[in-house]
Scaffold this motif. Sequence first.
Motif, PDB file in Angstrom:
ATOM      1  N   ALA A 113       0.819  -1.212   0.000  1.00 20.48           N
ATOM      2  CA  ALA A 113       0.000   0.000   0.000  1.00 20.48           C
ATOM      3  C   ALA A 113       0.852   1.259   0.000  1.00 20.48           C
ATOM      4  CB  ALA A 113      -0.912   0.003   1.220  1.00 20.48           C
ATOM      5  N   PRO A 150      -2.868   1.853  -4.644  1.00 16.27           N
ATOM      6  CA  PRO A 150      -2.564   0.547  -4.075  1.00 16.27           C
ATOM      7  C   PRO A 150      -3.609  -0.510  -4.458  1.00 16.27           C
ATOM      8  CG  PRO A 150      -3.468   2.031  -2.391  1.00 16.27           C
ATOM      9  CD  PRO A 150      -3.336   2.823  -3.642  1.00 16.27           C
ATOM     10  N   PRO A 151      -3.183  -1.806  -4.472  1.00 17.31           N
ATOM     11  CA  PRO A 151      -1.826  -2.268  -4.170  1.00 17.31           C
ATOM     12  C   PRO A 151      -0.870  -2.063  -5.341  1.00 17.31           C
ATOM     13  CG  PRO A 151      -3.199  -4.130  -4.767  1.00 17.31           C
ATOM     14  CD  PRO A 151      -4.094  -2.925  -4.778  1.00 17.31           C
TER      15      PRO A 151
END
Length: 197
Positions: A113, A150-151
């Motif tokens: 993240a 993210p991811p």
Amino acid sequence: MMDSNKNFWEERYEENRTGWDIGEISTPLKNYIDQLQDQDLKILIPGGGNSYEAEYLFQNGFKNVHVVDIASQPLQNLKNRVPDFPESHLHHENFFSHQERYDLILEQTFFCALQPKIRASYAEKVSELLEENGKIAGILFNFEFTNDGPPFGGSKDEYLTYFSPYFKIDIFEECYNSIPPRQGKELFFKFSKKPEA
């Protein structure tokens, strides 16, 4: 370093947009925790989110478990599920500002993240937070890097460039026990902190 993301993460939890959250402890981490012998280990879960790992550890006799998260909602969610979980072990702060020392750090969907430009800082920070002979273990995503995270994905070779300066590589291999949607996309790792010079 990550404070600008605080509102982003709070909103994700408030709006229940938490696609990374599988609602329970992931199999690779459960299997790893199940073979841990020493329940006195001081354990940190950074960017712990709803922290099913912390809940599982706590319910299995590990009482010195700490969670740090920049968002307050997931920490409250953990406290609601596990009322006995010590308030002082829930750290609502930026991981990069955290100062305690630990025997073990568990990584589960926090690294992926982070903005990729701070990945090297993450490796350095976990090394700082670990006691001598401390370990970090967990999961890293193994799929092509994308900018629209993210991811954010990545590869084993890339990850080694961040961790090798600080850690001895004990295990770093494709997970054999990922949940079906993540099959073939996860690497399990266990690294030991190198002796401080």
